[in-house]
Write an enzyme that holds these catalytic residues in place. Structure first.
Site, PDB file in Angstrom:
ATOM      1  N   SER A  29       1.240  -1.026  -0.235  1.00  0.00           N
ATOM      2  CA  SER A  29      -0.105   0.222   0.153  1.00  0.00           C
ATOM      3  C   SER A  29       0.711   1.138   0.106  1.00  0.00           C
ATOM      4  O   SER A  29       0.246   2.406  -0.392  1.00  0.00           O
ATOM      5  CB  SER A  29      -0.969  -0.083   1.120  1.00  0.00           C
ATOM      6  OG  SER A  29      -0.593   0.189   2.020  1.00  0.00           O
TER       7      SER A  29
ATOM      8  N   HIS B 263      -5.894  -4.824  -1.820  1.00  0.00           N
ATOM      9  CA  HIS B 263      -5.299  -3.760  -2.269  1.00  0.00           C
ATOM     10  C   HIS B 263      -5.063  -4.109  -3.344  1.00  0.00           C
ATOM     11  O   HIS B 263      -5.021  -3.113  -4.270  1.00  0.00           O
ATOM     12  CB  HIS B 263      -4.273  -2.915  -2.512  1.00  0.00           C
ATOM     13  CG  HIS B 263      -4.045  -1.567  -1.230  1.00  0.00           C
ATOM     14  ND1 HIS B 263      -4.778  -1.001  -0.755  1.00  0.00           N
ATOM     15  CD2 HIS B 263      -3.889  -2.146   0.017  1.00  0.00           C
ATOM     16  CE1 HIS B 263      -5.197   0.200   0.289  1.00  0.00           C
ATOM     17  NE2 HIS B 263      -4.553  -1.222   0.804  1.00  0.00           N
TER      18      HIS B 263
ATOM     19  N   LYS C 272     -12.553  -1.777   0.297  1.00  0.00           N
ATOM     20  CA  LYS C 272     -11.727  -1.224  -0.179  1.00  0.00           C
ATOM     21  C   LYS C 272     -12.570  -1.272  -1.355  1.00  0.00           C
ATOM     22  O   LYS C 272     -13.786  -0.302  -1.445  1.00  0.00           O
ATOM     23  CB  LYS C 272     -10.112  -1.675  -0.427  1.00  0.00           C
ATOM     24  CG  LYS C 272      -9.641  -1.630   0.750  1.00  0.00           C
ATOM     25  CD  LYS C 272      -8.363  -1.693   0.797  1.00  0.00           C
ATOM     26  CE  LYS C 272      -7.549  -1.766   2.635  1.00  0.00           C
ATOM     27  NZ  LYS C 272      -6.786  -2.289   2.753  1.00  0.00           N
TER      28      LYS C 272
HETATM   29  C1  LIG Z   1      -7.024  -2.741   4.630  1.00  0.00           C
HETATM   30  C2  LIG Z   1      -6.187  -4.341   4.194  1.00  0.00           C
HETATM   31  C3  LIG Z   1      -6.476  -5.195   5.573  1.00  0.00           C
HETATM   32  C4  LIG Z   1      -7.677  -4.866   6.755  1.00  0.00           C
HETATM   33  O1  LIG Z   1      -9.081  -4.747   6.011  1.00  0.00           O
HETATM   34  P1  LIG Z   1     -10.269  -4.223   6.924  1.00  0.00           P
HETATM   35  O2  LIG Z   1     -11.073  -5.176   6.145  1.00  0.00           O
HETATM   36  O3  LIG Z   1     -10.223  -3.177   6.383  1.00  0.00           O
HETATM   37  O4  LIG Z   1     -10.079  -5.436   8.050  1.00  0.00           O
HETATM   38  C5  LIG Z   1      -5.560  -6.308   5.784  1.00  0.00           C
HETATM   39  N1  LIG Z   1      -4.450  -6.341   5.170  1.00  0.00           N
HETATM   40  C6  LIG Z   1      -4.503  -5.359   3.994  1.00  0.00           C
HETATM   41  C7  LIG Z   1      -3.474  -5.628   3.189  1.00  0.00           C
HETATM   42  C8  LIG Z   1      -4.864  -4.269   3.758  1.00  0.00           C
HETATM   43  O5  LIG Z   1      -4.820  -3.558   2.887  1.00  0.00           O
END
Ligand SMILES: *Cc1c(COP(=O)(O)O)cnc(C)c1O
Length: 396
Positions: free
Chosen positions: A183, A211, A242
């Protein structure tokens, strides 16, 4: 009793603030979207949400959520295995499996839980977990909860991964774990090479698609699609928070027996509530929508391409990316904060990151593109970047 503890906390909080790491929250008084309204009524263009497909306020998903709430109620008041499973949860698990070409899927309240609950039920002190150094905090925490021997390799560094795999021959089973898209740089894990090494050294492969799902690959189905690694990845985890609508929820999808074992033993699944029906119903609609055509993903890809090209032409230093994350490199930490603040004054929300979130001397502005951004909005952001870039001496 609180007094001494209170002064301790106050001092620690002061230290956080002095280090410039104190996190403040902006209050949005509108839907999440490309343009948001703040508490004072001002508007801003949003380039720092994970709303890659622009679905956070999709009328079609809202309608599906309402419909499911009307027919299946507000909440489940139960974990899945006691009396928290509805038809809509099963439909969603099937839809996720179809999307990722996997055998079965298990839902969680968040991907944080999916990652937190994936290792401990599957691996013991006899086994090895080999983890990319830039993996998400939830993977790091999940690994901590498991007794397996830990190995860590430099980000996307295949020589270093091979070294770990050789050492890990001492263990019974091995699993390589990586984020699909990292990210901070927006770089993609070299999944084809990871799978090659996994096959050479008898290891399983897990990829966190948070992502990457909805974003990378010809039709946005994630890194397995991008590198044509279907059938070679044993476990994918991902989020509904996301690209996939942006509400909440996570999943682990992969081999049948792995998912079955997680249903029996994964603690965040066994001891935490079911996803609310409206979320599951909207997510079922989401996967239906994504299967009908590729227009949202196409729009995202075009926006990323347009933004990157214009920013490079303007003279900015941008990390190469195959994702919807664009790292505009400034290298200097205070500059990154001044830059982000000046952008906010221009009505553009972007995030400035610096050490320890990124390596020292690698401060940058992170821009997250969305299918929801219009050409006009992209142009406005680029113009603001150029103006601020010149004012702060980043551009000549
Ligand atoms: C955002 C993210 C998470 C967490 O996701 P949530 O559903 O918001 O708990 C886990 N792993 C990665 C790589 C992320 O970018």
């Amino acid at each position: 009793m609180y007094g001494k503890f209170q002064s301790y906390l106050s001092e620690e909080l002061d230290k956080i603030a002095q280090a410039g790491l104190y996190k403040k929250e902006r209050c949005i008084c509108s839907e999440q979207g490309a343009e948001i309204t703040l508490a004072d009524g001002s508007k801003a263009l949003n380039f720092c949400a994970n709303n890659y497909l622009g679905l956070a306020n999709s009328p079609r998903l809202l309608e599906a959520a309402k419909r499911t709430m009307d027919s299946r109620g507000y909440g489940m008041s139960s974990v899945r295995f006691i009396c928290g499973t509805q038809d809509v949860h099963l439909e969603l698990e099937k839809a996720v499996s179809e999307y990722f070409h996997t055998e079965d899927t298990i839902l969680y309240a968040a991907c944080f839980d999916a990652n937190g609950g994936v290792f401990e039920p599957l691996f013991t002190a006899e086994d090895a977990i080999i983890s990319d150094s830039l993996n998400h905090a939830s993977i790091i925490d999940g690994v901590r909860l498991c007794k397996a021997v830990r190995y860590r390799y430099a980000n996307a560094d295949m020589e270093d991964l091979e070294r770990c795999l050789q050492q890990a021959q001492a263990q019974r089973f091995r699993i390589i774990v990586t984020d699909g898209v990292f990210s901070m740089d927006g770089n993609v894990a070299p999944l084809d090479k990871i799978c090659d090494l996994a096959e050479k050294y008898d290891a399983l492969v897990m990829v966190d698609e948070s992502h990457s799902a909805g974003v990378v690959g010809a039709t946005g189905h994630g890194v397995a699609e991008l590198f044509d690694c279907y059938g070679r990845v044993d476990i994918h985890t991902g989020t509904l928070g996301k690209a996939f609508g942006g509400a909440v929820g996570g999943f682990t999808t992969g081999r049948k027996e792995i998912i079955d074992m997680l249903r029996q033993r994964s603690r965040p699944y066994l001891f935490s509530n079911s996803l609310p029906p409206m979320i599951a119903g909207a997510a079922v609609e989401l996967f239906k929508m994504l299967s009908e055509d590729n227009s949202l993903h196409d729009a995202l890809v075009q926006n990323v391409e347009y933004f990157r090209t214009k920013m490079l032409d303007a003279g900015f230093d941008i990390k190469p990316t195959q994702s919807a994350i664009c790292a505009v490199m400034l290298y200097d930490a205070p500059l990154s904060q001044r830059f982000a603040a000046a952008m906010a004054e221009e009505g553009i929300f972007v995030t400035g990151f610096y050490y320890p979130v990124v390596p020292a001397g690698q401060a940058r502005i992170r821009v997250q593109l969305s299918a929801a951004h219009s050409r006009e909005q992209l142009d406005k952001a680029i113009a603001a970047f150029v103006k601020v870039g010149k004012n702060l001496g980043v551009l000549k």
